[in-house]
Write an enzyme that holds these catalytic residues in place. Sequence first.
Site, PDB file in Angstrom:
ATOM      1  N   HIS A  21      -2.904   7.345   6.893  1.00 40.25           N
ATOM      2  CA  HIS A  21      -1.947   8.262   6.260  1.00 40.25           C
ATOM      3  C   HIS A  21      -2.628   9.552   5.791  1.00 40.25           C
ATOM      4  CE1 HIS A  21       1.978   6.374   6.158  1.00 40.25           C
ATOM      5  NE2 HIS A  21       1.504   5.244   5.669  1.00 40.25           N
TER       6      HIS A  21
ATOM      7  N   HIS B 256      -4.396   1.195   7.627  1.00 38.72           N
ATOM      8  CA  HIS B 256      -3.059   1.796   7.616  1.00 38.72           C
ATOM      9  C   HIS B 256      -2.994   2.951   6.597  1.00 38.72           C
ATOM     10  CE1 HIS B 256       1.485   1.387   7.844  1.00 38.72           C
ATOM     11  NE2 HIS B 256       1.310   2.163   6.797  1.00 38.72           N
ATOM     12  N   GLU B 257      -3.473   2.677   5.383  1.00 34.91           N
ATOM     13  CA  GLU B 257      -3.392   3.688   4.322  1.00 34.91           C
ATOM     14  C   GLU B 257      -4.349   4.847   4.595  1.00 34.91           C
ATOM     15  OE1 GLU B 257      -0.896   3.530   2.459  1.00 34.91           O
ATOM     16  OE2 GLU B 257      -0.440   1.464   3.032  1.00 34.91           O
TER      17      GLU B 257
ATOM     18  N   GLY C 174       0.841  -1.184   0.000  1.00 30.03           N
ATOM     19  CA  GLY C 174       0.000   0.000   0.000  1.00 30.03           C
ATOM     20  C   GLY C 174       0.874   1.231   0.000  1.00 30.03           C
TER      21      GLY C 174
HETATM   22 ZN    ZN Z   1       2.554   3.485   5.787  1.00 30.25          ZN
END
Ligand code: ZN
Length: 190
Positions: free
Chosen positions: A147, A143-144, A48
């Site tokens: 961000h 997780h992405e 990712g």
């Molecule tokens: Zn990352």
Amino acid sequence: MDMAVLPIRITGEPVLHEPAQPVERIDDRIRRLVEDMYETMSAAPGVGLAAPQVGLPLRLFVFDWTDEDGQRHKGTAINPTLLISPPPLGEPDEDEDSEGCLSVPGERFALTRSTRALLRATNVGGGDYEREAEGWLARIFQHEFDHLDGILYVDRLAHTEQKAATKAIRKRSWGVPGQSWTPGIDHLEG
Ligand code: ZN
């Protein structure tokens, strides 16, 4: 179209720690960026990659992960929303929950994540889609998506892991602005 591997920003770079802005129009610049992000993710290699990681404060990420059954999960999420199930209680498992990030390269720390997620996003063709995910794919989405809100997985670690991560980041002289690495050019020790 010539694709390019982009430098990946390392923790400490401000763009990684600030909320990103919505993509207003999917134009040639965005299409080009998406192609370059796939190229960069594949070269890293990673499963990712979010736009802030290549220095752009935009709400957009790409993913490409093949599961245990050999099924490939690949896509582009523009202006996504994410619904998640309540995260499980208890300590993360050192092996099962070990997570990494291309912006904290070569390090891995265990983090408990929700096991199910529902992603709603726009693809690069401008179409809206919805994607249910479980397990590792749900983890990738979380997780992405983080961000895009300026959150790194190391920001979410529980106490012991948090301490280890802080130590590792300090040891590598990260955590300050201006650092990046380029897959295929810079080789970072794991
Ligand atoms: Zn990352």
